[in-house]
Design a protein around this motif. Structure first.
Motif, mmCIF file in Angstrom:
data_model
loop_
_atom_site.group_PDB
_atom_site.id
_atom_site.type_symbol
_atom_site.label_atom_id
_atom_site.label_comp_id
_atom_site.label_asym_id
_atom_site.label_seq_id
_atom_site.Cartn_x
_atom_site.Cartn_y
_atom_site.Cartn_z
ATOM 1 N N PHE A 132 1.001 -1.214 -0.084
ATOM 2 C CA PHE A 132 0.000 -0.021 -0.035
ATOM 3 C C PHE A 132 0.858 1.292 -0.020
ATOM 4 C CE2 PHE A 132 -3.065 -3.013 1.166
ATOM 5 C CZ PHE A 132 -4.424 -2.510 0.342
ATOM 6 N N TYR A 133 1.920 1.247 0.806
ATOM 7 C CA TYR A 133 2.875 2.327 0.784
ATOM 8 C C TYR A 133 3.451 2.529 -0.610
ATOM 9 C CZ TYR A 133 7.245 4.914 0.969
ATOM 10 O OH TYR A 133 8.510 5.986 0.948
ATOM 11 N N ALA A 134 3.715 1.398 -1.648
ATOM 12 C CA ALA A 134 4.236 1.446 -2.845
ATOM 13 C C ALA A 134 3.261 1.794 -3.671
ATOM 14 C CB ALA A 134 4.868 0.128 -3.278
ATOM 15 N N ALA A 135 1.870 1.391 -3.801
ATOM 16 C CA ALA A 135 0.895 2.091 -4.378
ATOM 17 C C ALA A 135 0.602 3.521 -4.407
ATOM 18 C CB ALA A 135 -0.393 1.339 -4.035
ATOM 19 N N PHE A 136 0.523 4.060 -2.975
ATOM 20 C CA PHE A 136 0.303 5.434 -2.925
ATOM 21 C C PHE A 136 1.520 6.342 -3.292
ATOM 22 C CE2 PHE A 136 0.172 9.609 -0.601
ATOM 23 C CZ PHE A 136 -1.091 9.908 -0.282
ATOM 24 N N THR A 137 2.996 5.774 -3.214
ATOM 25 C CA THR A 137 3.943 6.635 -3.638
ATOM 26 C C THR A 137 4.228 6.554 -5.385
ATOM 27 O OG1 THR A 137 5.303 5.596 -1.761
ATOM 28 C CG2 THR A 137 6.427 6.338 -4.018
ATOM 29 N N VAL A 138 3.752 5.414 -6.000
ATOM 30 C CA VAL A 138 3.399 5.330 -7.471
ATOM 31 C C VAL A 138 2.535 6.324 -7.874
ATOM 32 C CG1 VAL A 138 2.795 3.890 -9.467
ATOM 33 C CG2 VAL A 138 4.241 2.978 -7.857
ATOM 34 N N GLY A 139 1.308 6.591 -7.174
ATOM 35 C CA GLY A 139 0.400 7.626 -7.588
ATOM 36 C C GLY A 139 0.957 8.908 -7.458
ATOM 37 N N TYR A 140 1.773 9.273 -6.291
ATOM 38 C CA TYR A 140 2.317 10.639 -6.045
ATOM 39 C C TYR A 140 3.333 10.726 -6.985
ATOM 40 C CZ TYR A 140 3.520 13.867 -2.479
ATOM 41 O OH TYR A 140 3.593 15.130 -1.856
ATOM 42 N N PHE A 141 4.167 9.731 -7.511
ATOM 43 C CA PHE A 141 5.197 9.766 -8.424
ATOM 44 C C PHE A 141 4.656 10.388 -9.830
ATOM 45 C CE2 PHE A 141 7.246 8.072 -12.335
ATOM 46 C CZ PHE A 141 8.504 8.751 -12.101
ATOM 47 N N SER A 142 3.421 9.697 -10.172
ATOM 48 C CA SER A 142 2.628 10.136 -11.389
ATOM 49 C C SER A 142 2.453 11.704 -11.402
ATOM 50 C CB SER A 142 1.441 9.200 -11.601
ATOM 51 O OG SER A 142 0.529 9.715 -10.622
ATOM 52 N N HIS A 143 1.594 11.981 -10.246
ATOM 53 C CA HIS A 143 1.544 13.696 -10.123
ATOM 54 C C HIS A 143 2.826 14.412 -10.356
ATOM 55 C CE1 HIS A 143 -1.359 16.600 -8.444
ATOM 56 N NE2 HIS A 143 -0.072 17.294 -8.594
ATOM 57 N N LEU A 144 3.643 14.210 -9.641
ATOM 58 C CA LEU A 144 4.854 14.856 -9.996
ATOM 59 C C LEU A 144 5.359 14.951 -11.274
ATOM 60 C CD1 LEU A 144 6.851 14.205 -6.524
ATOM 61 C CD2 LEU A 144 5.141 16.081 -7.132
ATOM 62 N N LEU A 145 5.389 13.916 -11.931
ATOM 63 C CA LEU A 145 5.755 13.463 -13.169
ATOM 64 C C LEU A 145 5.021 14.316 -14.223
ATOM 65 C CD1 LEU A 145 7.946 11.745 -15.147
ATOM 66 C CD2 LEU A 145 6.120 10.330 -15.397
ATOM 67 N N LEU A 146 3.676 14.229 -14.109
ATOM 68 C CA LEU A 146 2.852 15.278 -15.077
ATOM 69 C C LEU A 146 2.858 16.571 -14.765
ATOM 70 C CD1 LEU A 146 -0.526 12.850 -14.869
ATOM 71 C CD2 LEU A 146 0.994 13.342 -16.838
ATOM 72 N N ASP A 147 3.137 17.231 -13.450
ATOM 73 C CA ASP A 147 3.591 18.467 -13.326
ATOM 74 C C ASP A 147 5.104 18.930 -13.574
ATOM 75 O OD1 ASP A 147 0.999 18.842 -12.127
ATOM 76 O OD2 ASP A 147 1.596 19.107 -10.234
#
Length: 151
Positions: A132-147
């Motif tokens: 679950f930590y990894a899943a949240f981090t992957v989503g967070y990464f996608s946000h930063l990448l898109l920004d």
């Protein structure tokens, strides 16, 4: 910069790719309920960085936060509800595109997913919490990448 729909789409894509890779490499069993829950955490991570400003993403994130917090209270998990409430207050402390849009926040913000169960309950198997930590981090990464935070 994408809005909340763009971040949800990005989180879905990156999370789906991560889940597919994890299943293919044997790191995750093909359990539809678990994968759906992990995708939910991934999407929460994809929305989290924009909780520092008034937005539809913030409204959606806090609606989910409130529902989970209410569920914890109704189940009498008051310690968990208190932690969730405390953590929910942190994003507005900074400015938009401040600390919530940093690589270190991507790693630190979801740490309670691992630390709280480890400290309070010391479960024999921590793997679900790491997932679950990894899943949240992957989503967070996608946000930063898109920004464009990794240029």
């Amino acid at each position: 910069m994408p809005g909340y729909k763009g971040h949800l789409a990005g989180g879905t894509f990156v999370g789906g790719m991560a889940a597919t890779g994890a299943v293919m490499f044997g790191l995750l069993h093909m359990n539809p309920l678990l994968i759906a829950a992990l995708m939910g955490f991934c999407l929460m991570g994809a929305l989290f960085p924009d909780t520092d400003t008034e937005s539809k993403g913030q409204n959606l994130f806090y609606l989910i936060f409130a529902a989970v917090d209410l569920g914890l209270i109704l189940k009498k998990y008051y310690i968990w509800a208190a932690w969730l409430g405390f953590l929910a207050m942190l994003p507005p402390i900074g400015s938009h595109r401040g600390w919530t849009h940093t690589w270190w926040a991507m790693l630190v913000v979801p740490l309670p997913i691992i630390l709280i169960p480890a400290i309070l309950f010391n479960p024999p198997d921590m793997m679900p919490f790491y997932q679950f930590y990894a899943a949240f981090t992957v989503g967070y990464f996608s946000h930063l990448l898109l920004d464009g935070e990794f240029r």
